[in-house]
Write a protein that holds these residues in place. Structure first.
Motif, PDB file in Angstrom:
ATOM      1  N   ASP A 136      23.491  58.758  40.413  1.00 27.64           N
ATOM      2  CA  ASP A 136      24.424  59.168  41.461  1.00 27.64           C
ATOM      3  C   ASP A 136      25.085  57.963  42.131  1.00 27.64           C
ATOM      4  OD1 ASP A 136      23.921  62.282  41.836  1.00 27.64           O
ATOM      5  OD2 ASP A 136      22.011  61.312  41.410  1.00 27.64           O
ATOM      6  N   ILE A 137      24.313  56.903  42.362  1.00 30.87           N
ATOM      7  CA  ILE A 137      24.843  55.696  43.001  1.00 30.87           C
ATOM      8  C   ILE A 137      24.428  54.488  42.173  1.00 30.87           C
ATOM      9  CG2 ILE A 137      24.948  54.302  45.094  1.00 30.87           C
ATOM     10  CD1 ILE A 137      23.902  56.776  46.641  1.00 30.87           C
ATOM     11  N   PHE A 138      25.390  53.645  41.862  1.00 31.04           N
ATOM     12  CA  PHE A 138      25.096  52.374  41.192  1.00 31.04           C
ATOM     13  C   PHE A 138      25.551  51.242  42.105  1.00 31.04           C
ATOM     14  CE2 PHE A 138      26.239  49.094  37.833  1.00 31.04           C
ATOM     15  CZ  PHE A 138      24.916  48.698  37.642  1.00 31.04           C
ATOM     16  N   TYR A 139      24.607  50.363  42.444  1.00 33.59           N
ATOM     17  CA  TYR A 139      24.854  49.261  43.377  1.00 33.59           C
ATOM     18  C   TYR A 139      24.942  47.916  42.647  1.00 33.59           C
ATOM     19  CZ  TYR A 139      22.804  51.991  47.370  1.00 33.59           C
ATOM     20  OH  TYR A 139      22.489  52.898  48.357  1.00 33.59           O
ATOM     21  N   HIS A 140      25.783  47.034  43.167  1.00 31.29           N
ATOM     22  CA  HIS A 140      25.578  45.612  42.901  1.00 31.29           C
ATOM     23  C   HIS A 140      24.594  45.099  43.948  1.00 31.29           C
ATOM     24  CE1 HIS A 140      26.864  41.196  42.744  1.00 31.29           C
ATOM     25  NE2 HIS A 140      26.070  41.463  41.726  1.00 31.29           N
ATOM     26  N   HIS A 141      23.523  44.449  43.499  1.00 30.24           N
ATOM     27  CA  HIS A 141      22.342  44.213  44.320  1.00 30.24           C
ATOM     28  C   HIS A 141      22.478  43.030  45.274  1.00 30.24           C
ATOM     29  CE1 HIS A 141      17.710  44.993  43.966  1.00 30.24           C
ATOM     30  NE2 HIS A 141      18.118  45.005  45.208  1.00 30.24           N
ATOM     31  N   ARG A 142      23.337  42.069  44.966  1.00 30.40           N
ATOM     32  CA  ARG A 142      23.511  40.911  45.849  1.00 30.40           C
ATOM     33  C   ARG A 142      24.825  40.216  45.514  1.00 30.40           C
ATOM     34  NH1 ARG A 142      19.797  35.883  43.595  1.00 30.40           N
ATOM     35  NH2 ARG A 142      19.937  36.370  41.367  1.00 30.40           N
ATOM     36  N   GLU A 143      25.329  39.482  46.493  1.00 30.90           N
ATOM     37  CA  GLU A 143      26.551  38.718  46.277  1.00 30.90           C
ATOM     38  C   GLU A 143      26.348  37.682  45.173  1.00 30.90           C
ATOM     39  OE1 GLU A 143      28.026  36.867  49.774  1.00 30.90           O
ATOM     40  OE2 GLU A 143      28.031  38.696  50.971  1.00 30.90           O
ATOM     41  N   ASP A 144      27.384  37.479  44.392  1.00 29.34           N
ATOM     42  CA  ASP A 144      27.388  36.455  43.351  1.00 29.34           C
ATOM     43  C   ASP A 144      28.403  35.387  43.768  1.00 29.34           C
ATOM     44  OD1 ASP A 144      27.787  34.856  41.115  1.00 29.34           O
ATOM     45  OD2 ASP A 144      27.708  36.515  39.679  1.00 29.34           O
ATOM     46  N   PRO A 145      27.945  34.165  44.055  1.00 30.55           N
ATOM     47  CA  PRO A 145      28.865  33.136  44.557  1.00 30.55           C
ATOM     48  C   PRO A 145      29.822  32.597  43.507  1.00 30.55           C
ATOM     49  CG  PRO A 145      26.689  32.193  44.221  1.00 30.55           C
ATOM     50  CD  PRO A 145      26.553  33.674  43.988  1.00 30.55           C
ATOM     51  N   GLU A 146      29.606  32.898  42.225  1.00 23.90           N
ATOM     52  CA  GLU A 146      30.422  32.312  41.168  1.00 23.90           C
ATOM     53  C   GLU A 146      31.332  33.321  40.470  1.00 23.90           C
ATOM     54  OE1 GLU A 146      27.899  30.154  38.514  1.00 23.90           O
ATOM     55  OE2 GLU A 146      27.330  28.683  40.037  1.00 23.90           O
ATOM     56  N   THR A 147      30.864  34.544  40.253  1.00 25.44           N
ATOM     57  CA  THR A 147      31.701  35.536  39.568  1.00 25.44           C
ATOM     58  C   THR A 147      32.761  36.061  40.523  1.00 25.44           C
ATOM     59  OG1 THR A 147      29.836  36.202  38.177  1.00 25.44           O
ATOM     60  CG2 THR A 147      31.673  37.750  38.364  1.00 25.44           C
ATOM     61  N   PRO A 148      34.017  36.141  40.090  1.00 21.28           N
ATOM     62  CA  PRO A 148      35.048  36.719  40.961  1.00 21.28           C
ATOM     63  C   PRO A 148      34.653  38.129  41.397  1.00 21.28           C
ATOM     64  CG  PRO A 148      36.046  35.659  39.054  1.00 21.28           C
ATOM     65  CD  PRO A 148      34.570  35.676  38.799  1.00 21.28           C
ATOM     66  N   LEU A 149      34.868  38.402  42.668  1.00 13.43           N
ATOM     67  CA  LEU A 149      34.509  39.717  43.188  1.00 13.43           C
ATOM     68  C   LEU A 149      35.286  40.814  42.477  1.00 13.43           C
ATOM     69  CD1 LEU A 149      32.661  41.026  45.294  1.00 13.43           C
ATOM     70  CD2 LEU A 149      34.538  40.836  46.947  1.00 13.43           C
ATOM     71  N   GLU A 150      36.497  40.507  42.028  1.00 11.54           N
ATOM     72  CA  GLU A 150      37.296  41.488  41.297  1.00 11.54           C
ATOM     73  C   GLU A 150      36.599  41.919  40.003  1.00 11.54           C
ATOM     74  OE1 GLU A 150      39.947  39.365  44.064  1.00 11.54           O
ATOM     75  OE2 GLU A 150      38.392  38.724  42.649  1.00 11.54           O
ATOM     76  N   GLU A 151      35.914  40.979  39.345  1.00  5.33           N
ATOM     77  CA  GLU A 151      35.195  41.327  38.124  1.00  5.33           C
ATOM     78  C   GLU A 151      34.000  42.229  38.428  1.00  5.33           C
ATOM     79  OE1 GLU A 151      32.551  39.238  34.556  1.00  5.33           O
ATOM     80  OE2 GLU A 151      34.057  38.051  35.624  1.00  5.33           O
ATOM     81  N   THR A 152      33.240  41.863  39.460  1.00  6.94           N
ATOM     82  CA  THR A 152      32.055  42.649  39.810  1.00  6.94           C
ATOM     83  C   THR A 152      32.443  44.053  40.248  1.00  6.94           C
ATOM     84  OG1 THR A 152      30.895  40.629  40.480  1.00  6.94           O
ATOM     85  CG2 THR A 152      30.026  42.721  41.299  1.00  6.94           C
ATOM     86  N   MET A 153      33.449  44.160  41.110  1.00  6.41           N
ATOM     87  CA  MET A 153      33.867  45.484  41.568  1.00  6.41           C
ATOM     88  C   MET A 153      34.530  46.266  40.431  1.00  6.41           C
ATOM     89  SD  MET A 153      32.709  45.683  44.597  1.00  6.41           S
ATOM     90  CE  MET A 153      31.386  44.570  44.073  1.00  6.41           C
ATOM     91  N   GLY A 154      35.195  45.553  39.522  1.00  4.47           N
ATOM     92  CA  GLY A 154      35.759  46.233  38.371  1.00  4.47           C
ATOM     93  C   GLY A 154      34.694  46.870  37.499  1.00  4.47           C
ATOM     94  N   ALA A 155      33.525  46.214  37.410  1.00  2.00           N
ATOM     95  CA  ALA A 155      32.421  46.795  36.642  1.00  2.00           C
ATOM     96  C   ALA A 155      31.896  48.062  37.329  1.00  2.00           C
ATOM     97  CB  ALA A 155      31.306  45.770  36.484  1.00  2.00           C
ATOM     98  N   LEU A 156      31.789  48.044  38.669  1.00  2.26           N
ATOM     99  CA  LEU A 156      31.366  49.255  39.381  1.00  2.26           C
ATOM    100  C   LEU A 156      32.378  50.371  39.186  1.00  2.26           C
ATOM    101  CD1 LEU A 156      29.994  47.908  42.806  1.00  2.26           C
ATOM    102  CD2 LEU A 156      28.741  48.358  40.685  1.00  2.26           C
TER     103      LEU A 156
END
Length: 337
Positions: A136-156
């Protein structure tokens, strides 16, 4: 219990005031079952089944996991997958199952942090362990200082649009990064549903901007460690008992527990709880749930009795101004560190 057919209690929804997650259409039980450290390998499988069954009978609808929960990593998802298959195969649509990825899960460069490859691979592995078609909910568990946030949010966003998750969440993000994540997801067409931070009387960092941020964004909060891993219970007032987390886990230390300042504060809070007719744990849960932004508090349980006592906190969630002022004398940020 293994041969006994399970039917959820007919009264399971009668006494729970389910809370809306931010401005979404989803509601969660105010106390959710967190499966961080109590549902790994080596635990009695029938005890685990009894805890989940009792939680559902008492109105809990939300089970919170992560890929690395155990120990060892992955074992909590495997155990919950078996319990869901055994007891809840006909009730999947009545449960909210969440999982996360963001901490180290496997060796090599693709098993950690926030890359698209890691997050989507991890989600596929989680679904296999849980034996579910979606969470039902998929989380990113912690901030990643190196990966662009656009990539991480794009995966979600892809996790949701592919049907592997219904909602997107983040955990352990700062207020600023929370706003950025919400903006990116909103532009992609997948709203940010929920944020999962730590919050307790001894760890009050969410009051420094995050509560206002999620209020502005219409995002819910699912707070973890509201009992500060047992420090906000009566368990350690007489020292460190055998078999306790302080003896078996690196997350608590005997030095912290024996600190006179900690002991003074926990005794003061216990006295306030006693005057309210609550245990210290029940007071601590009611205290975090007093904020309208807090949708649910994630609570672990090592026994059915402990679960029942925690859920009983819902019987008294109101505070007077005098009580809150008295609590503030002892509920000091940083006490847990």
């Amino acid at each position: 219990m293994s041969n006994e057919a399970y039917t959820p209690a007919a009264t399971r929804y009668a006494h729970t005031d389910y809370r809306r997650v931010g401005r979404s259409g989803l509601r969660l039980s105010p106390i959710s079952l967190g499966l961080w450290q109590n549902f790994g390998a080596g635990r009695d499988p029938e005890l685990l089944r009894s805890i989940v069954r009792r939680a559902v009978d008492l109105g809990v609808t939300h089970l919170d996991l992560a890929n690395n929960y155990g120990p060892p990593p992955g074992s909590a998802e495997e155990n919950i997958g078996r319990i869901l298959a055994q007891d809840f195969s006909g009730h999947r649509d009545e449960l909210v199952i969440s999982t996360k990825a963001g901490y180290t899960m496997w060796d090599g460069p693709y098993g950690d942090w926030g890359s698209r490859k890691y997050l989507l691979s991890s989600l596929d592995q989680s679904l296999e362990r849980l034996d579910l078609e979606y969470v039902d909910i998929f989380y990113h568990h912690r901030e990643d200082p190196e990966t662009p946030l656009e990539e991480t949010m794009g995966a979600l966003d892809q996790a949701v649009k592919s049907g592997r998750a219904l909602y997107a969440g983040i955990s352990n993000y700062s207020p600023e990064r929370t706003r950025q994540a919400a903006r990116i997801l909103g532009d992609l067409g997948t709203p940010l549903l929920i944020h999962q931070p730590s919050y307790s009387m001894f760890n009050r960092h969410v009051e420094n901007g995050l509560l206002d941020t999620v209020e502005d964004l219409g995002v819910g909060l699912a707070v973890f460690s509201p009992l500060q891993q047992g420090l906000l219970t009566n368990r350690y007032q007489q020292g460190v008992p055998q078999g306790s987390r302080a003896r078996t886990s690196g997350s608590l230390s005997e030095e912290k527990i024996s600190d006179p300042l900690y002991q003074e504060r926990v005794r003061g809070l216990s006295a306030i709880a006693h005057d309210r007719g609550q245990s210290l744990a029940q007071l601590a849960l009611a205290w975090v749930l007093r904020h309208p932004q807090v949708t649910t508090a994630l609570v672990g349980a090592s026994s059915v009795q402990q679960l029942e006592q925690n859920i009983s906190a819902l019987e008294n969630l109101t505070f007077t101004e005098d009580e809150l002022a008295a609590i503030d004398e002892f509920a000091v940020d940083g006490t847990a560190r």
